[in-house]
Write an enzyme that holds these catalytic residues in place. Structure first.
Site, PDB file in Angstrom:
ATOM      1  N   LYS A  20      26.241  24.470  14.160  1.00  0.00           N
ATOM      2  CA  LYS A  20      25.496  24.326  15.383  1.00  0.00           C
ATOM      3  C   LYS A  20      24.100  24.091  15.424  1.00  0.00           C
ATOM      4  O   LYS A  20      23.422  24.946  14.460  1.00  0.00           O
ATOM      5  CB  LYS A  20      26.187  24.784  16.694  1.00  0.00           C
ATOM      6  CG  LYS A  20      27.720  24.319  17.061  1.00  0.00           C
ATOM      7  CD  LYS A  20      27.984  25.101  18.179  1.00  0.00           C
ATOM      8  CE  LYS A  20      29.380  24.785  18.473  1.00  0.00           C
ATOM      9  NZ  LYS A  20      29.946  25.652  19.855  1.00  0.00           N
ATOM     10  N   TYR A  60      33.603  16.354  21.550  1.00  0.00           N
ATOM     11  CA  TYR A  60      34.156  17.243  22.473  1.00  0.00           C
ATOM     12  C   TYR A  60      34.755  16.426  23.776  1.00  0.00           C
ATOM     13  O   TYR A  60      34.668  16.915  24.714  1.00  0.00           O
ATOM     14  CB  TYR A  60      32.878  17.888  23.092  1.00  0.00           C
ATOM     15  CG  TYR A  60      32.486  19.156  22.099  1.00  0.00           C
ATOM     16  CD1 TYR A  60      33.535  20.188  21.807  1.00  0.00           C
ATOM     17  CD2 TYR A  60      31.199  19.364  21.813  1.00  0.00           C
ATOM     18  CE1 TYR A  60      33.465  21.411  21.004  1.00  0.00           C
ATOM     19  CE2 TYR A  60      31.102  20.471  20.931  1.00  0.00           C
ATOM     20  CZ  TYR A  60      31.969  21.639  20.640  1.00  0.00           C
ATOM     21  OH  TYR A  60      31.622  22.739  19.912  1.00  0.00           O
ATOM     22  N   THR A 102      35.578  32.215  21.426  1.00  0.00           N
ATOM     23  CA  THR A 102      34.734  31.378  22.063  1.00  0.00           C
ATOM     24  C   THR A 102      33.497  32.318  22.747  1.00  0.00           C
ATOM     25  O   THR A 102      32.376  31.976  22.602  1.00  0.00           O
ATOM     26  CB  THR A 102      35.362  30.525  23.211  1.00  0.00           C
ATOM     27  OG1 THR A 102      36.241  29.844  22.616  1.00  0.00           O
ATOM     28  CG2 THR A 102      34.226  29.495  23.773  1.00  0.00           C
ATOM     29  N   ASN A 123      26.852  29.282  20.505  1.00  0.00           N
ATOM     30  CA  ASN A 123      27.558  30.277  19.706  1.00  0.00           C
ATOM     31  C   ASN A 123      27.952  29.732  18.092  1.00  0.00           C
ATOM     32  O   ASN A 123      28.988  30.129  17.341  1.00  0.00           O
ATOM     33  CB  ASN A 123      29.153  30.445  20.292  1.00  0.00           C
ATOM     34  CG  ASN A 123      29.724  29.099  20.589  1.00  0.00           C
ATOM     35  OD1 ASN A 123      29.414  28.297  20.091  1.00  0.00           O
ATOM     36  ND2 ASN A 123      30.791  29.550  21.207  1.00  0.00           N
ATOM     37  N   HIS A 126      31.339  25.512  15.261  1.00  0.00           N
ATOM     38  CA  HIS A 126      32.709  25.071  15.768  1.00  0.00           C
ATOM     39  C   HIS A 126      33.674  25.060  14.875  1.00  0.00           C
ATOM     40  O   HIS A 126      33.262  24.683  13.377  1.00  0.00           O
ATOM     41  CB  HIS A 126      32.328  23.652  16.258  1.00  0.00           C
ATOM     42  CG  HIS A 126      33.583  22.770  16.445  1.00  0.00           C
ATOM     43  ND1 HIS A 126      34.662  22.899  17.492  1.00  0.00           N
ATOM     44  CD2 HIS A 126      34.343  21.926  15.630  1.00  0.00           C
ATOM     45  CE1 HIS A 126      35.542  22.129  17.341  1.00  0.00           C
ATOM     46  NE2 HIS A 126      35.537  21.626  16.140  1.00  0.00           N
ATOM     47  N   GLU A 137      39.031  15.524  13.599  1.00  0.00           N
ATOM     48  CA  GLU A 137      37.595  15.609  13.643  1.00  0.00           C
ATOM     49  C   GLU A 137      36.889  15.358  12.183  1.00  0.00           C
ATOM     50  O   GLU A 137      35.820  14.872  12.260  1.00  0.00           O
ATOM     51  CB  GLU A 137      37.262  17.118  13.979  1.00  0.00           C
ATOM     52  CG  GLU A 137      37.654  17.519  15.465  1.00  0.00           C
ATOM     53  CD  GLU A 137      37.526  18.988  15.792  1.00  0.00           C
ATOM     54  OE1 GLU A 137      37.169  19.600  15.053  1.00  0.00           O
ATOM     55  OE2 GLU A 137      38.069  19.269  16.824  1.00  0.00           O
TER      56      GLU A 137
END
Ligand code: UDP
Length: 162
Positions: A20, A60, A102, A123, A126, A137
């Site tokens: 991310k 998402y 998570t 965080n 993914h 995905e």
């Protein structure tokens, strides 16, 4: 027996991982990739790119009714990301273990989120939550041609009988 051998040596399971924007900004890309490399998993696809809000929305979509969704879209399209596809036995489940759960507050040390992050939003990475999600995905972020089949030189030293 040879059928069994072929099965354990083929390692057909694949997962989709996405480094991310916060991890890219913090210079953690190399350390994150290293976790999966040193485990022995095989990298078969990777890019460095900006994700459009449209792409993130698709990725998402299961969270679209959540109050944090607009913030999530903004965060995920705020800077470059590194989508990747990795291959190996049980790689979907194993990658989630390496990533950590998570909320980083509850992650054990040794996991990516446990070692390098503090809050649920930023965080770092993914990881697809199941084999079906992983397949969906990976083709949202990659074309078939961008995924490379190859045999790493380490294979015979990582897997028994291969
Ligand atoms: N997220 C958030 N607030 C929340 C829950 C999730 O900002 O209360 C963000 C966070 O970046 C998380 C992502 O939305 O990683 C996707 O949530 P999911 O429940 O799928 O968690 P993951 O599979 O990433 O552990």
């Amino acid at each position: 027996f040879s059928l069994f051998l072929r099965k354990i040596c083929d390692h057909e399971e694949r997962t989709f991982l996405l480094i991310k924007p916060d991890a890219v900004q913090r210079g953690l890309v190399g350390q994150i990739i290293k976790k999966f490399e040193q485990k022995g998993f095989k990298l078969i696809g990777m890019k460095f790119m900006l994700a459009s809000k449209e792409l993130v929305k698709n990725h998402y979509s299961y969270l679209s009714n959540e109050p944090f969704f607009p913030g999530l879209l903004k965060y995920m399209s705020s800077g470059p990301v590194v989508p990747m596809v990795w291959e190996g036995p049980n790689v979907v489940k194993n990658a989630r273990i390496i990533i950590g759960i998570t909320n980083p507050e509850d992650c054990i040390p040794g996991t990516i989120r446990g070692d390098f992050s503090i809050q649920t939003g930023p965080n770092l990475i993914h990881g697809a939550d199941g084999v079906e999600e992983a397949n969906k995905e990976m083709y949202l972020w990659f074309t078939q041609k961008e995924l490379i089949s190859w045999k790493p030189a380490i294979t015979t030293w990582v897997y028994e009988g291969c």
